[in-house]
Design a protein around this motif. Structure first.
Motif, PDB file in Angstrom:
ATOM      1  N   ALA A   1       0.024 -60.454 -49.693  1.00 13.12           N
ATOM      2  CA  ALA A   1      -0.445 -60.338 -48.457  1.00 13.12           C
ATOM      3  C   ALA A   1      -0.882 -58.877 -47.661  1.00 13.12           C
ATOM      4  O   ALA A   1      -1.562 -58.802 -46.532  1.00 13.12           O
ATOM      5  CB  ALA A   1      -0.117 -61.362 -47.798  1.00 13.12           C
ATOM      6  N   CYS A   2       0.415 -58.067 -47.488  1.00  7.66           N
ATOM      7  CA  CYS A   2       0.561 -57.149 -47.013  1.00  7.66           C
ATOM      8  C   CYS A   2      -0.879 -56.317 -47.676  1.00  7.66           C
ATOM      9  O   CYS A   2      -0.701 -55.534 -46.778  1.00  7.66           O
ATOM     10  CB  CYS A   2       1.962 -56.581 -47.219  1.00  7.66           C
ATOM     11  N   ARG A   3      -1.448 -56.033 -48.576  1.00  7.96           N
ATOM     12  CA  ARG A   3      -2.102 -55.138 -49.450  1.00  7.96           C
ATOM     13  C   ARG A   3      -3.025 -55.725 -48.464  1.00  7.96           C
ATOM     14  O   ARG A   3      -4.246 -54.942 -48.186  1.00  7.96           O
ATOM     15  CB  ARG A   3      -2.181 -54.745 -50.776  1.00  7.96           C
ATOM     16  N   LYS A   4      -3.481 -57.319 -48.676  1.00  9.49           N
ATOM     17  CA  LYS A   4      -5.124 -57.759 -47.951  1.00  9.49           C
ATOM     18  C   LYS A   4      -4.951 -57.306 -46.475  1.00  9.49           C
ATOM     19  O   LYS A   4      -5.996 -56.797 -46.405  1.00  9.49           O
ATOM     20  CB  LYS A   4      -5.109 -59.407 -48.361  1.00  9.49           C
ATOM     21  N   LEU A   5      -3.896 -57.404 -45.901  1.00  8.48           N
ATOM     22  CA  LEU A   5      -3.816 -56.878 -44.811  1.00  8.48           C
ATOM     23  C   LEU A   5      -4.328 -55.932 -44.082  1.00  8.48           C
ATOM     24  O   LEU A   5      -4.889 -55.400 -43.085  1.00  8.48           O
ATOM     25  CB  LEU A   5      -2.416 -57.641 -43.214  1.00  8.48           C
ATOM     26  N   ILE A   6      -3.625 -54.379 -44.926  1.00  7.88           N
ATOM     27  CA  ILE A   6      -4.051 -53.341 -44.204  1.00  7.88           C
ATOM     28  C   ILE A   6      -5.893 -52.947 -44.692  1.00  7.88           C
ATOM     29  O   ILE A   6      -6.262 -52.365 -43.744  1.00  7.88           O
ATOM     30  CB  ILE A   6      -3.284 -52.066 -45.170  1.00  7.88           C
ATOM     31  N   ASP A   7      -5.613 -53.576 -46.128  1.00  8.05           N
ATOM     32  CA  ASP A   7      -7.070 -53.185 -46.592  1.00  8.05           C
ATOM     33  C   ASP A   7      -8.009 -53.167 -45.355  1.00  8.05           C
ATOM     34  O   ASP A   7      -9.178 -53.124 -45.271  1.00  8.05           O
ATOM     35  CB  ASP A   7      -7.129 -53.787 -48.361  1.00  8.05           C
ATOM     36  N   ASP A   8      -8.347 -55.291 -45.169  1.00  9.81           N
ATOM     37  CA  ASP A   8      -8.979 -55.654 -43.933  1.00  9.81           C
ATOM     38  C   ASP A   8      -9.121 -54.981 -43.129  1.00  9.81           C
ATOM     39  O   ASP A   8     -10.072 -54.433 -42.148  1.00  9.81           O
ATOM     40  CB  ASP A   8      -9.229 -56.830 -44.245  1.00  9.81           C
ATOM     41  N   LEU A   9      -8.129 -53.831 -42.819  1.00  8.31           N
ATOM     42  CA  LEU A   9      -8.177 -54.074 -41.270  1.00  8.31           C
ATOM     43  C   LEU A   9      -8.855 -52.242 -41.228  1.00  8.31           C
ATOM     44  O   LEU A   9      -9.786 -51.982 -40.378  1.00  8.31           O
ATOM     45  CB  LEU A   9      -6.624 -53.124 -40.690  1.00  8.31           C
ATOM     46  N   LYS A  10      -7.833 -51.559 -41.958  1.00  8.64           N
ATOM     47  CA  LYS A  10      -9.425 -50.784 -42.852  1.00  8.64           C
ATOM     48  C   LYS A  10     -10.611 -51.408 -42.532  1.00  8.64           C
ATOM     49  O   LYS A  10     -11.511 -49.298 -42.146  1.00  8.64           O
ATOM     50  CB  LYS A  10      -8.932 -49.729 -43.691  1.00  8.64           C
ATOM     51  N   HIS A  11     -10.735 -52.087 -42.989  1.00  4.47           N
ATOM     52  CA  HIS A  11     -12.456 -51.734 -43.542  1.00  4.47           C
ATOM     53  C   HIS A  11     -13.739 -52.994 -42.395  1.00  4.47           C
ATOM     54  O   HIS A  11     -14.367 -52.067 -42.391  1.00  4.47           O
ATOM     55  CB  HIS A  11     -12.749 -52.659 -44.673  1.00  4.47           C
ATOM     56  N   GLU A  12     -12.208 -53.145 -41.531  1.00  3.95           N
ATOM     57  CA  GLU A  12     -13.176 -54.497 -40.249  1.00  3.95           C
ATOM     58  C   GLU A  12     -12.413 -53.878 -38.665  1.00  3.95           C
ATOM     59  O   GLU A  12     -13.798 -54.765 -37.995  1.00  3.95           O
ATOM     60  CB  GLU A  12     -12.794 -55.936 -40.978  1.00  3.95           C
ATOM     61  N   VAL A  13     -11.847 -53.323 -38.680  1.00  3.00           N
ATOM     62  CA  VAL A  13     -11.294 -53.133 -37.403  1.00  3.00           C
ATOM     63  C   VAL A  13     -11.853 -51.947 -37.075  1.00  3.00           C
ATOM     64  O   VAL A  13     -12.045 -51.104 -37.307  1.00  3.00           O
ATOM     65  CB  VAL A  13      -9.923 -52.938 -36.699  1.00  3.00           C
ATOM     66  N   PRO A  14     -12.313 -52.033 -35.538  1.00  2.00           N
ATOM     67  CA  PRO A  14     -13.520 -50.731 -35.210  1.00  2.00           C
ATOM     68  C   PRO A  14     -12.750 -49.862 -34.492  1.00  2.00           C
ATOM     69  O   PRO A  14     -12.494 -49.535 -33.595  1.00  2.00           O
ATOM     70  CB  PRO A  14     -14.438 -51.474 -34.260  1.00  2.00           C
ATOM     71  N   ILE A  15     -12.202 -48.864 -35.681  1.00  2.00           N
ATOM     72  CA  ILE A  15     -11.557 -47.123 -34.763  1.00  2.00           C
ATOM     73  C   ILE A  15     -11.709 -46.492 -35.511  1.00  2.00           C
ATOM     74  O   ILE A  15     -12.145 -46.612 -36.707  1.00  2.00           O
ATOM     75  CB  ILE A  15      -9.941 -48.394 -35.600  1.00  2.00           C
ATOM     76  N   TRP A  16     -11.903 -45.782 -35.191  1.00  2.00           N
ATOM     77  CA  TRP A  16     -12.658 -44.233 -35.738  1.00  2.00           C
ATOM     78  C   TRP A  16     -11.715 -42.594 -35.876  1.00  2.00           C
ATOM     79  O   TRP A  16     -10.649 -43.470 -34.785  1.00  2.00           O
ATOM     80  CB  TRP A  16     -13.365 -44.305 -35.249  1.00  2.00           C
ATOM     81  N   LYS A  17     -11.577 -42.159 -36.775  1.00  2.00           N
ATOM     82  CA  LYS A  17     -10.121 -41.179 -36.452  1.00  2.00           C
ATOM     83  C   LYS A  17     -11.299 -40.019 -36.575  1.00  2.00           C
ATOM     84  O   LYS A  17     -12.817 -39.035 -37.299  1.00  2.00           O
ATOM     85  CB  LYS A  17     -10.068 -41.070 -38.140  1.00  2.00           C
ATOM     86  N   HIS A  18     -11.233 -39.161 -35.556  1.00  2.00           N
ATOM     87  CA  HIS A  18     -11.992 -37.758 -34.956  1.00  2.00           C
ATOM     88  C   HIS A  18     -10.798 -36.224 -35.717  1.00  2.00           C
ATOM     89  O   HIS A  18      -9.331 -36.152 -35.081  1.00  2.00           O
ATOM     90  CB  HIS A  18     -11.941 -37.417 -34.069  1.00  2.00           C
ATOM     91  N   GLN A  19     -10.916 -35.832 -37.093  1.00  4.08           N
ATOM     92  CA  GLN A  19     -10.388 -35.342 -38.094  1.00  4.08           C
ATOM     93  C   GLN A  19     -10.637 -33.577 -36.828  1.00  4.08           C
ATOM     94  O   GLN A  19     -11.737 -33.147 -37.470  1.00  4.08           O
ATOM     95  CB  GLN A  19     -10.513 -34.826 -39.432  1.00  4.08           C
ATOM     96  N   ARG A  20      -9.779 -32.335 -37.019  1.00  2.00           N
ATOM     97  CA  ARG A  20      -9.728 -31.074 -37.447  1.00  2.00           C
ATOM     98  C   ARG A  20      -8.789 -30.603 -37.743  1.00  2.00           C
ATOM     99  O   ARG A  20      -7.539 -30.715 -38.419  1.00  2.00           O
ATOM    100  CB  ARG A  20      -8.897 -31.363 -35.587  1.00  2.00           C
ATOM    101  N   PHE A  21      -9.986 -30.163 -38.505  1.00  2.00           N
ATOM    102  CA  PHE A  21      -9.178 -28.822 -39.222  1.00  2.00           C
ATOM    103  C   PHE A  21      -9.269 -27.332 -39.412  1.00  2.00           C
ATOM    104  O   PHE A  21      -9.701 -27.531 -37.775  1.00  2.00           O
ATOM    105  CB  PHE A  21     -10.668 -28.787 -40.718  1.00  2.00           C
ATOM    106  N   SER A  22      -8.253 -27.099 -39.983  1.00  2.00           N
ATOM    107  CA  SER A  22      -7.929 -25.791 -39.646  1.00  2.00           C
ATOM    108  C   SER A  22      -9.216 -24.295 -40.120  1.00  2.00           C
ATOM    109  O   SER A  22      -8.427 -23.137 -38.967  1.00  2.00           O
ATOM    110  CB  SER A  22      -6.138 -24.845 -41.236  1.00  2.00           C
ATOM    111  N   ASP A  23     -10.158 -24.560 -40.414  1.00  2.00           N
ATOM    112  CA  ASP A  23     -10.946 -24.101 -40.188  1.00  2.00           C
ATOM    113  C   ASP A  23     -12.249 -23.712 -39.452  1.00  2.00           C
ATOM    114  O   ASP A  23     -12.554 -23.133 -38.742  1.00  2.00           O
ATOM    115  CB  ASP A  23     -11.831 -24.315 -41.359  1.00  2.00           C
ATOM    116  N   GLY A  24     -11.369 -24.479 -38.367  1.00  2.00           N
ATOM    117  CA  GLY A  24     -12.061 -24.402 -37.094  1.00  2.00           C
ATOM    118  C   GLY A  24     -12.949 -26.224 -37.288  1.00  2.00           C
ATOM    119  O   GLY A  24     -14.069 -26.767 -36.088  1.00  2.00           O
ATOM    120  N   THR A  25     -13.652 -26.489 -38.268  1.00  2.00           N
ATOM    121  CA  THR A  25     -14.114 -28.157 -38.524  1.00  2.00           C
ATOM    122  C   THR A  25     -13.509 -28.978 -37.928  1.00  2.00           C
ATOM    123  O   THR A  25     -12.574 -29.424 -37.980  1.00  2.00           O
ATOM    124  CB  THR A  25     -14.723 -28.181 -40.225  1.00  2.00           C
TER     125      THR A  25
END
Length: 153
Positions: free
Chosen positions: A122-146
Motif C-alpha cells: 500500500a505504501c509503494r502504491k501510494l508514493i508511486d501514484d502520488l509521484k505520477h498523478e499529483v501536479p507537483i513540479w520540481k525546479h532543479q538548479r545545478f552546480s554548473d549554473g544550468t
C-alpha cells in the motif's frame, strides 16, 4: 486463522486517512509516524523522499517544488483509492513545496495495515501514484549554473 470478518482489525478502518498535506515548512517524520499509529496494525511502512545531490550526472545545488492549487485534493483522491484497495488502518502523506536544500525531506508517506506485506504494498502504491498523478513540479538548479524543470505528473 479464522476469516477476517471475525476479526474487525483485519478490515480497513472506517476513516483511515489521517493526514494529507502540502507544506511550505520542514516535514516531520514523527508527525507522519504518529498519524498512522493504530492498535489493529501489525505493520507500518514509511517512505521518505529526500533531495539528493545529483541527477542525470549533474551536481544538484538546490531545488524548488511548486504545485497546482488542486495538488492536495489530488493527494486525497489517491489516498482514498489506496485505502479502498488495501486493508489500510491508517494513511498519511505530506509533500513539501518551496526551496529545499540537499538532504531536506521532500515527501513523507506512511501506511499501517494488519500485516507487513499489505503495508509495504500500500505504501509503494501510494508514493508511486502520488509521484505520477499529483501536479507537483520540481525546479532543479545545478552546480554548473544550468537548471531544469521536472514534472511529477
Amino acid at each position: 486463522m479464522a476469516p477476517t470478518s471475525e476479526h474487525p482489525g483485519e478490515q480497513a478502518a472506517q476513516d483511515p486517512i489521517r493526514l494529507i498535506g502540502i507544506r511550505e515548512t520542514a516535514l516531520s517524520l514523527d508527525e507522519v509516524f504518529r498519524a498512522v499509529g493504530d492498535d489493529a496494525a501489525g505493520g507500518t511502512a514509511l517512505f521518505v523522499g529526500t533531495v539528493r545531490n545529483h541527477d542525470g550526472g549533474a551536481d544538484v545545488e538546490e531545488l524548488g517544488y511548486s504545485c497546482h492549487p488542486s495538488a492536495e485534493a489530488e493527494m486525497r483522491r489517491i489516498a482514498e483509492k489506496v485505502a479502498a484497495a488495501y486493508p489500510v488502518r491508517a494513511l498519511a502523506a505530506v509533500h513539501r513545496v518551496g526551496d529545499l536544500a540537499v538532504g531536506d525531506l521532500a515527501v513523507v508517506v506512511a501506511v499501517s495495515c494488519p500485516h507487513r506485506g499489505e503495508a509495504f504494498e500500500a505504501c509503494r502504491k501510494l508514493i508511486d501514484d502520488l509521484k505520477h498523478e499529483v501536479p507537483i513540479w520540481k525546479h532543479q538548479r545545478f552546480s554548473d549554473g544550468t537548471e531544469e524543470w521536472v514534472g511529477a505528473c
